[in-house]
Design a protein around this motif. Sequence first.
Motif, PDB file in Angstrom:
ATOM      1  N   ILE A  22       0.879  -1.169   0.000  1.00 42.29           N
ATOM      2  CA  ILE A  22       0.000   0.000   0.000  1.00 42.29           C
ATOM      3  C   ILE A  22       0.918   1.220   0.000  1.00 42.29           C
ATOM      4  O   ILE A  22       1.821   1.320   0.828  1.00 42.29           O
ATOM      5  CB  ILE A  22      -0.925   0.021   1.237  1.00 42.29           C
ATOM      6  N   GLU A  24       1.136   5.677  -1.023  1.00 44.29           N
ATOM      7  CA  GLU A  24       0.381   6.899  -1.264  1.00 44.29           C
ATOM      8  C   GLU A  24       0.795   7.503  -2.606  1.00 44.29           C
ATOM      9  O   GLU A  24       1.972   7.715  -2.868  1.00 44.29           O
ATOM     10  CB  GLU A  24       0.622   7.904  -0.148  1.00 44.29           C
ATOM     11  N   SER A  29      -4.306   6.545  -0.898  1.00 40.16           N
ATOM     12  CA  SER A  29      -3.720   5.219  -0.741  1.00 40.16           C
ATOM     13  C   SER A  29      -4.035   4.348  -1.943  1.00 40.16           C
ATOM     14  O   SER A  29      -5.180   4.311  -2.413  1.00 40.16           O
ATOM     15  CB  SER A  29      -4.252   4.543   0.520  1.00 40.16           C
ATOM     16  N   HIS A  30      -3.010   3.642  -2.436  1.00 38.45           N
ATOM     17  CA  HIS A  30      -3.145   2.746  -3.589  1.00 38.45           C
ATOM     18  C   HIS A  30      -2.502   1.402  -3.276  1.00 38.45           C
ATOM     19  O   HIS A  30      -1.504   1.339  -2.550  1.00 38.45           O
ATOM     20  CB  HIS A  30      -2.432   3.327  -4.814  1.00 38.45           C
ATOM     21  N   LEU A  31      -3.068   0.341  -3.816  1.00 38.76           N
ATOM     22  CA  LEU A  31      -2.436  -0.965  -3.815  1.00 38.76           C
ATOM     23  C   LEU A  31      -1.525  -0.992  -5.034  1.00 38.76           C
ATOM     24  O   LEU A  31      -1.975  -0.760  -6.157  1.00 38.76           O
ATOM     25  CB  LEU A  31      -3.483  -2.088  -3.919  1.00 38.76           C
ATOM     26  N   SER A  46      -6.607   2.294  -6.712  1.00 34.83           N
ATOM     27  CA  SER A  46      -7.032   2.907  -5.469  1.00 34.83           C
ATOM     28  C   SER A  46      -7.313   1.819  -4.439  1.00 34.83           C
ATOM     29  O   SER A  46      -7.926   0.802  -4.750  1.00 34.83           O
ATOM     30  CB  SER A  46      -8.284   3.746  -5.708  1.00 34.83           C
ATOM     31  N   GLU A  47      -6.842   2.021  -3.220  1.00 31.17           N
ATOM     32  CA  GLU A  47      -7.066   1.029  -2.165  1.00 31.17           C
ATOM     33  C   GLU A  47      -8.559   0.806  -1.939  1.00 31.17           C
ATOM     34  O   GLU A  47      -8.995  -0.308  -1.644  1.00 31.17           O
ATOM     35  CB  GLU A  47      -6.401   1.480  -0.870  1.00 31.17           C
ATOM     36  N   ASP A  48      -9.363   1.833  -2.130  1.00 31.58           N
ATOM     37  CA  ASP A  48     -10.813   1.708  -1.971  1.00 31.58           C
ATOM     38  C   ASP A  48     -11.425   0.755  -2.991  1.00 31.58           C
ATOM     39  O   ASP A  48     -12.471   0.162  -2.748  1.00 31.58           O
ATOM     40  CB  ASP A  48     -11.484   3.072  -2.096  1.00 31.58           C
ATOM     41  N   ALA A  50      -9.713  -1.881  -4.366  1.00 27.91           N
ATOM     42  CA  ALA A  50      -9.058  -3.194  -4.288  1.00 27.91           C
ATOM     43  C   ALA A  50      -9.908  -4.137  -3.442  1.00 27.91           C
ATOM     44  O   ALA A  50     -10.596  -3.721  -2.507  1.00 27.91           O
ATOM     45  CB  ALA A  50      -7.676  -3.046  -3.682  1.00 27.91           C
ATOM     46  N   SER A  52     -10.336  -6.939  -0.680  1.00 30.62           N
ATOM     47  CA  SER A  52      -9.632  -7.407   0.503  1.00 30.62           C
ATOM     48  C   SER A  52      -9.785  -8.920   0.632  1.00 30.62           C
ATOM     49  O   SER A  52     -10.899  -9.436   0.520  1.00 30.62           O
ATOM     50  CB  SER A  52     -10.203  -6.711   1.741  1.00 30.62           C
TER      51      SER A  52
END
Length: 57
Positions: A22, A24, A29-31, A46-48, A50, A52
């Motif tokens: 992860i 920035e 935040s990005h994967l 975007s982590e949002d 991705a 989980s």
Amino acid sequence: MTPEATPVGRQVDGSSDVMAAIDEIDGQSHLVIADIARDEAWLAMSEDEAVSLDENR
């Protein structure tokens, strides 16, 4: 999102080393997934957005 994927290259020597983290990017935040054995072989989302994975697996 593109529903079809096409390879951008063929692995020749089997020396890939893929890692994920992860990070920035532009304040968000990005994967990031990267083959650190090759230049320019990475992708980020975007982590949002991705998915989980279950920690119990």
